[in-house]
Design a protein around this motif. Structure first.
Motif, mmCIF file in Angstrom:
data_model
loop_
_atom_site.group_PDB
_atom_site.id
_atom_site.type_symbol
_atom_site.label_atom_id
_atom_site.label_comp_id
_atom_site.label_asym_id
_atom_site.label_seq_id
_atom_site.Cartn_x
_atom_site.Cartn_y
_atom_site.Cartn_z
ATOM 1 N N SER A 168 65.384 65.740 -3.106
ATOM 2 C CA SER A 168 65.170 64.131 -2.252
ATOM 3 C C SER A 168 66.418 66.067 -0.989
ATOM 4 O O SER A 168 67.513 66.548 -1.794
ATOM 5 C CB SER A 168 66.202 63.312 -2.277
ATOM 6 O OG SER A 168 66.884 63.784 -3.488
ATOM 7 N N VAL A 226 72.031 58.200 -8.220
ATOM 8 C CA VAL A 226 72.244 59.409 -8.218
ATOM 9 C C VAL A 226 73.430 60.045 -8.997
ATOM 10 O O VAL A 226 74.868 59.411 -9.094
ATOM 11 C CB VAL A 226 72.514 60.004 -6.437
ATOM 12 C CG1 VAL A 226 73.846 59.638 -5.978
ATOM 13 C CG2 VAL A 226 71.917 61.237 -6.551
ATOM 14 N N GLU A 245 71.046 69.556 -1.944
ATOM 15 C CA GLU A 245 70.286 68.363 -2.247
ATOM 16 C C GLU A 245 69.855 68.350 -3.508
ATOM 17 O O GLU A 245 71.166 68.466 -4.419
ATOM 18 C CB GLU A 245 68.804 69.230 -1.866
ATOM 19 C CG GLU A 245 68.411 70.626 -2.544
ATOM 20 C CD GLU A 245 66.972 71.584 -1.770
ATOM 21 O OE1 GLU A 245 67.197 70.278 -1.265
ATOM 22 O OE2 GLU A 245 67.443 72.459 -2.096
ATOM 23 N N GLY A 246 68.989 66.801 -3.725
ATOM 24 C CA GLY A 246 69.099 67.185 -4.703
ATOM 25 C C GLY A 246 68.074 67.000 -5.450
ATOM 26 O O GLY A 246 67.084 68.246 -4.862
ATOM 27 N N ASP A 286 68.031 60.147 -8.815
ATOM 28 C CA ASP A 286 68.034 61.866 -8.894
ATOM 29 C C ASP A 286 69.431 62.733 -9.116
ATOM 30 O O ASP A 286 70.585 61.984 -9.395
ATOM 31 C CB ASP A 286 67.517 62.257 -7.475
ATOM 32 C CG ASP A 286 67.447 63.849 -7.131
ATOM 33 O OD1 ASP A 286 67.106 64.576 -8.047
ATOM 34 O OD2 ASP A 286 66.781 64.428 -5.534
ATOM 35 N N VAL A 340 69.837 64.828 1.306
ATOM 36 C CA VAL A 340 70.983 63.523 1.123
ATOM 37 C C VAL A 340 71.430 63.994 1.877
ATOM 38 O O VAL A 340 72.306 64.507 2.612
ATOM 39 C CB VAL A 340 72.633 64.092 -0.298
ATOM 40 C CG1 VAL A 340 72.563 65.614 -0.139
ATOM 41 C CG2 VAL A 340 73.137 63.099 -0.426
ATOM 42 N N LEU A 400 69.560 59.293 0.397
ATOM 43 C CA LEU A 400 68.759 60.033 -0.586
ATOM 44 C C LEU A 400 67.281 60.285 0.912
ATOM 45 O O LEU A 400 66.359 59.027 1.158
ATOM 46 C CB LEU A 400 68.352 59.961 -1.372
ATOM 47 C CG LEU A 400 69.384 60.698 -2.423
ATOM 48 C CD1 LEU A 400 68.923 59.861 -4.494
ATOM 49 C CD2 LEU A 400 70.401 61.044 -2.262
ATOM 50 N N LEU A 420 71.764 65.089 -8.005
ATOM 51 C CA LEU A 420 73.200 66.085 -6.307
ATOM 52 C C LEU A 420 73.237 67.760 -6.478
ATOM 53 O O LEU A 420 74.354 67.466 -7.178
ATOM 54 C CB LEU A 420 73.984 65.368 -5.504
ATOM 55 C CG LEU A 420 73.509 64.644 -5.152
ATOM 56 C CD1 LEU A 420 74.857 63.854 -3.667
ATOM 57 C CD2 LEU A 420 72.181 64.163 -4.464
#
Length: 222
Positions: free
Chosen positions: A154, A96, A150-151, A138, A156, A208, A140
């Motif tokens: 996704s 990430v 968030e991603g 992903d 987190v 995630l 963030l």
């Protein structure tokens, strides 16, 4: 403008499904879709959508093979369902990145559309694709106050002092299906808390979550 004209977006849900077991957490998906549709003023016949989902599942050739099932709902209430086999992740722990390190602007926490799963997500899609190009899964995002959100695809969770935390919706966060599952799990014991970049950098662990992949351990790529 959301009720008098076509806003040019759709509500959608991306779901994990097999023919044998159906859609994982289907009621959570349909509840979220119906809530988003109501907010946007879109008609949403949940019973009809359940029937359409069942029809789609019946067409899967292998009853146990996982699939990505995407349900999109437009302003007229018309739904489109597409599906494709779901390939496994290449690694058990995914990479990430931080979107702010790659030129992405902060999200605006007051943007109500962040609370709805809609097709207005160009920057989020661009972010996770850039993450893939960098060998990750992903990116963030942070909001205008520097709070973790968030991603691109996704939610987190951040582990600090032996406990798991996830950003509150007020930071500008989609109420993800797997996020909700974990917050409702008393044994897991996760809580909502405002988190910052330092919390991510100093985390004991990162995770995630999304409906397709469940909960996946993550590591920060710098």
């Amino acid at each position: 403008f959301l009720t008098d004209a076509d806003p040019g977006i759709e509500c959608f849900e991306t779901m994990y499904a097999t023919r044998a077991e159906g859609v994982r957490h289907v009621e959570r998906h349909l509840t979220r879709l119906a809530a988003s549709a109501a907010w946007l003023g879109f008609p949403c016949d949940v019973q009809a959508l359940r029937a359409r989902i069942d029809e789609s599942l019946a067409k899967f050739a292998d009853q146990n093979a996982p699939h990505r099932l995407r349900l999109a709902l437009g302003k007229s209430g018309a739904a489109t369902i597409t599906s494709a086999p779901l390939a496994p992740l290449a690694q058990d722990t995914v990479g990430v990145l931080l979107a702010s390190d790659y030129g992405f602007a902060p999200v605006e926490s007051a943007d109500a559309l962040l609370l709805r799963k809609t097709t207005r997500r160009a920057e989020f899609d661009r972010a996770w694709r850039e993450a893939e190009a960098q060998g990750g899964f992903d990116m963030l995002f942070f909001n205008e106050r520097g709070e973790l959100t968030e991603g691109g695809r996704s939610n987190v969770f951040v582990k600090r002092d032996g406990k798991w935390f996830t950003p509150p919706l007020a930071s500008g966060v989609l109420p993800g299906v797997m996020r909700g599952v974990l917050l409702d799990d008393d044994a897991f014991g996760a809580q909502e808390r405002v988190l910052t970049r330092d919390d991510v950098l100093d985390a004991e662990a990162l995770m995630l979550t999304n409906a397709l992949r469940g909960a996946v351990p993550a590591r920060l790529i710098r």
